[in-house]
Design a protein around this motif. Structure first.
Motif, PDB file in Angstrom:
ATOM      1  N   ALA A  51       0.826  -1.211   0.000  1.00 25.56           N
ATOM      2  CA  ALA A  51       0.000   0.000   0.000  1.00 25.56           C
ATOM      3  C   ALA A  51       0.852   1.250   0.000  1.00 25.56           C
ATOM      4  CB  ALA A  51      -0.927  -0.001   1.217  1.00 25.56           C
ATOM      5  N   ASN A  52       0.407   2.220  -0.780  1.00 24.74           N
ATOM      6  CA  ASN A  52       0.890   3.596  -0.778  1.00 24.74           C
ATOM      7  C   ASN A  52      -0.151   4.401  -1.555  1.00 24.74           C
ATOM      8  OD1 ASN A  52       2.122   6.110  -1.114  1.00 24.74           O
ATOM      9  ND2 ASN A  52       4.152   5.235  -1.423  1.00 24.74           N
ATOM     10  N   PRO A  53      -0.801   5.390  -0.933  1.00 27.07           N
ATOM     11  CA  PRO A  53      -1.854   6.124  -1.641  1.00 27.07           C
ATOM     12  C   PRO A  53      -1.385   6.853  -2.891  1.00 27.07           C
ATOM     13  CG  PRO A  53      -1.992   6.499   0.729  1.00 27.07           C
ATOM     14  CD  PRO A  53      -0.704   5.785   0.483  1.00 27.07           C
ATOM     15  N   LYS A  54      -0.088   7.044  -3.052  1.00 29.96           N
ATOM     16  CA  LYS A  54       0.409   7.756  -4.242  1.00 29.96           C
ATOM     17  C   LYS A  54       0.409   6.832  -5.440  1.00 29.96           C
ATOM     18  CE  LYS A  54       2.473  11.027  -6.590  1.00 29.96           C
ATOM     19  NZ  LYS A  54       2.384  10.337  -7.900  1.00 29.96           N
ATOM     20  N   ALA A  99      -1.642  -8.560  -1.505  1.00 26.72           N
ATOM     21  CA  ALA A  99      -2.689  -7.719  -2.073  1.00 26.72           C
ATOM     22  C   ALA A  99      -2.084  -6.462  -2.679  1.00 26.72           C
ATOM     23  CB  ALA A  99      -3.705  -7.343  -1.003  1.00 26.72           C
ATOM     24  N   ASP A 100      -2.481  -6.156  -3.919  1.00 27.04           N
ATOM     25  CA  ASP A 100      -2.120  -4.914  -4.593  1.00 27.04           C
ATOM     26  C   ASP A 100      -3.255  -3.930  -4.349  1.00 27.04           C
ATOM     27  OD1 ASP A 100      -1.131  -2.937  -6.215  1.00 27.04           O
ATOM     28  OD2 ASP A 100      -1.679  -3.927  -8.098  1.00 27.04           O
ATOM     29  N   SER A 101      -3.027  -2.942  -3.483  1.00 31.39           N
ATOM     30  CA  SER A 101      -4.101  -2.060  -3.044  1.00 31.39           C
ATOM     31  C   SER A 101      -4.271  -0.876  -3.990  1.00 31.39           C
ATOM     32  CB  SER A 101      -3.827  -1.555  -1.623  1.00 31.39           C
ATOM     33  OG  SER A 101      -2.675  -0.725  -1.612  1.00 31.39           O
ATOM     34  N   GLY A 102      -5.322  -0.062  -3.688  1.00 34.67           N
ATOM     35  CA  GLY A 102      -5.625   1.108  -4.507  1.00 34.67           C
ATOM     36  C   GLY A 102      -5.007   2.375  -3.964  1.00 34.67           C
ATOM     37  N   ASN A 103      -5.534   3.513  -4.465  1.00 36.63           N
ATOM     38  CA  ASN A 103      -4.957   4.811  -4.129  1.00 36.63           C
ATOM     39  C   ASN A 103      -5.864   5.662  -3.243  1.00 36.63           C
ATOM     40  OD1 ASN A 103      -2.855   4.075  -5.903  1.00 36.63           O
ATOM     41  ND2 ASN A 103      -3.879   5.044  -7.650  1.00 36.63           N
ATOM     42  N   VAL A 104      -6.943   5.077  -2.720  1.00 36.40           N
ATOM     43  CA  VAL A 104      -7.894   5.853  -1.924  1.00 36.40           C
ATOM     44  C   VAL A 104      -7.892   5.301  -0.504  1.00 36.40           C
ATOM     45  CG1 VAL A 104     -10.252   6.742  -1.780  1.00 36.40           C
ATOM     46  CG2 VAL A 104      -9.277   6.135  -4.011  1.00 36.40           C
ATOM     47  N   PRO A 105      -7.105   5.870   0.405  1.00 30.81           N
ATOM     48  CA  PRO A 105      -6.973   5.286   1.743  1.00 30.81           C
ATOM     49  C   PRO A 105      -8.222   5.385   2.602  1.00 30.81           C
ATOM     50  CG  PRO A 105      -5.811   7.381   1.611  1.00 30.81           C
ATOM     51  CD  PRO A 105      -6.258   7.063   0.223  1.00 30.81           C
ATOM     52  N   VAL A 160       7.069   9.795  -1.082  1.00 27.72           N
ATOM     53  CA  VAL A 160       7.512   9.623   0.301  1.00 27.72           C
ATOM     54  C   VAL A 160       6.514  10.246   1.267  1.00 27.72           C
ATOM     55  CG1 VAL A 160       9.318  10.199   1.958  1.00 27.72           C
ATOM     56  CG2 VAL A 160       9.932   9.436  -0.343  1.00 27.72           C
ATOM     57  N   ASN A 161       5.982  11.444   0.937  1.00 23.72           N
ATOM     58  CA  ASN A 161       5.017  12.100   1.819  1.00 23.72           C
ATOM     59  C   ASN A 161       3.751  11.264   1.984  1.00 23.72           C
ATOM     60  OD1 ASN A 161       6.576  14.362   2.414  1.00 23.72           O
ATOM     61  ND2 ASN A 161       5.864  15.480   0.597  1.00 23.72           N
ATOM     62  N   LYS A 162       3.261  10.668   0.897  1.00 24.44           N
ATOM     63  CA  LYS A 162       2.075   9.816   0.994  1.00 24.44           C
ATOM     64  C   LYS A 162       2.354   8.584   1.846  1.00 24.44           C
ATOM     65  CE  LYS A 162      -1.039  11.889  -1.642  1.00 24.44           C
ATOM     66  NZ  LYS A 162      -2.405  12.241  -1.182  1.00 24.44           N
ATOM     67  N   ALA A 163       3.537   8.021   1.707  1.00 25.02           N
ATOM     68  CA  ALA A 163       3.890   6.842   2.504  1.00 25.02           C
ATOM     69  C   ALA A 163       3.975   7.196   3.986  1.00 25.02           C
ATOM     70  CB  ALA A 163       5.209   6.261   2.017  1.00 25.02           C
ATOM     71  N   VAL A 164       4.595   8.311   4.295  1.00 22.48           N
ATOM     72  CA  VAL A 164       4.720   8.733   5.692  1.00 22.48           C
ATOM     73  C   VAL A 164       3.344   9.036   6.285  1.00 22.48           C
ATOM     74  CG1 VAL A 164       5.625  10.529   7.206  1.00 22.48           C
ATOM     75  CG2 VAL A 164       7.079   9.551   5.421  1.00 22.48           C
ATOM     76  N   ALA A 165       2.471   9.682   5.513  1.00 22.12           N
ATOM     77  CA  ALA A 165       1.132   9.998   6.009  1.00 22.12           C
ATOM     78  C   ALA A 165       0.354   8.726   6.323  1.00 22.12           C
ATOM     79  CB  ALA A 165       0.388  10.847   4.978  1.00 22.12           C
TER      80      ALA A 165
END
Length: 381
Positions: free
Chosen positions: A145-148, A255-261, A287-292
């Protein structure tokens, strides 16, 4: 004794019998006179009875009905070597397989030279053993997962699952868990007759492993990919239904997740995940999306953020200047479990179907390290 023959003239001629004919064979009288010896007498009362070594000494009366207890043979206290603290030595390391020097030595010595492996090769072998020997009390679920968007979630899911399947001998499912239909099927080998949406629509029809095979496209790494063939939207119950089917068929699911957390599908996936793998590129947005995401999970009772593994994908695309040297510090502040760097690989950058066998040597070693780190950080309640 003689034989008689009749001639043409009607007279009877006597022919002598062959020598020894009709004579009793030697020993025949002895065989005729032989009789069976009498049966042995019973055990004297003064002689103790033989001990039944198979019978459990604590339940000797119960052995009379023919039931033998084998529990005492499995008692670890009977292992004298273990009681003394002895441990079997590890098997010897095979000769080096990496490096030009190892190849030249084997060729010039006609296979007699056995060069010792270097530290890098020994580390790779330790990673392989970590992956192969890992055991869990139930099926495990890995969420990538990473929302970006464009952070490398799909390549990470495909190659991470492929390395796990190749080393563990299969029983790994890689599936599209995004809210809408993702691109997982386009980055993998082959196409299945059905897709993951069919499982979500009727999970009871896929309760057996043989029926799940119709939805899976088996890779050369022996991983099964369950992609999307048509547009759809997943909600929380869809994720739960698919995971229940995969848990009954595979030992590991990636699981390959999506971009909408904040979507119900993403939240359901995170709630059921056993470990989180967060891919990122060397850009500030990724990186910012991962940290968030990791900060939001800090308070989760599952401890996903504390055990999460960050995969830093090095590409030849845009990079934020100076970010590469600060990544360890940035993610250490979030409290992740580990950070693993993945070098650039032209096979991944081509955006075609991915195969573990087509990776470069350095890339495959790094993906193996990522898989081993994921396994090492995976703990089940």
């Amino acid at each position: 004794m003689t034989d008689t023959d009749t001639t043409d003239t009607g007279t009877t001629a006597t022919r002598p019998a062959p020598p020894g004919f009709g004579r009793r064979l030697p020993g025949a009288d002895r065989a005729r006179a032989f009789t069976e010896p009498p049966a042995p007498a019973g055990r004297p009362a003064s002689q103790p009875a033989l001990t039944d070594v198979l019978a459990d000494p604590d339940t000797a009366p119960a052995a009379a009905d023919g039931v033998v207890s084998w529990e005492r043979f499995a008692d670890p206290s009977t292992d004298v070597l273990s009681d003394g603290g002895w441990e079997p030595p590890p098997p010897p390391e095979p000769p080096a397989q990496w490096g030009k020097r190892a190849v030249v030595l084997r060729v010039l010595s006609f296979g007699l030279a056995k060069p010792r492996p270097g530290q890098a090769e020994l580390g790779y072998r330790r990673d392989v053993r970590t992956i192969r020997q890992a055991t869990w009390p139930r099926s495990v679920r890995v969420a990538v997962a990473n929302p970006k968007g464009g952070s490398g979630k799909t390549p990470t899911a495909v190659l991470l699952g492929g390395v796990l399947a190749g080393i563990r001998g299969g029983s790994v499912a890689i599936w599209d868990a995004s809210d809408a239909a993702g691109t997982l099927g386009a980055r993998t080998e082959g196409t299945a007759a059905r897709c993951v949406s069919d499982i979500a629509a009727d999970p009871q029809a896929y309760a057996l492993p043989s029926t799940v095979g119709m939805v899976a496209a088996t890779q050369t790494s022996f991983a099964d990919v369950l992609g999307s063939l048509r547009e759809r939207e997943f909600a929380g119950p869809d994720i739960t239904a698919v995971l229940d089917v995969l848990d009954a068929t595979y030992r590991v699911s990636v699981a390959d997740s999506g971009n909408v957390p904040h979507s119900a599908a993403f939240q359901a996936l995170i709630e059921r995940a056993d470990i989180l793998v967060v891919p990122t590129t060397l850009t500030a947005d990724s990186v910012n999306k991962a940290v968030a995401l990791l900060r939001r999970l800090q308070s989760a009772p599952s401890g996903l953020a504390q055990r999460a593994v960050v995969a830093v994908l090095h590409t030849h695309g845009p990079q934020t200047p100076g970010l590469s040297g600060q990544l360890e510090k940035i993610f250490a502040a979030v409290g992740v479990g580990a950070v693993v760097h993945i070098p650039f690989d032209p096979h991944i950058a081509a955006c075609t179907a991915l195969s573990v066998g087509s990776l470069s040597h350095d890339s495959r070693v790094a993906w193996t390290r990522l898989a081993a780190t994921t396994v090492a950080n995976l703990t089940l309640d």
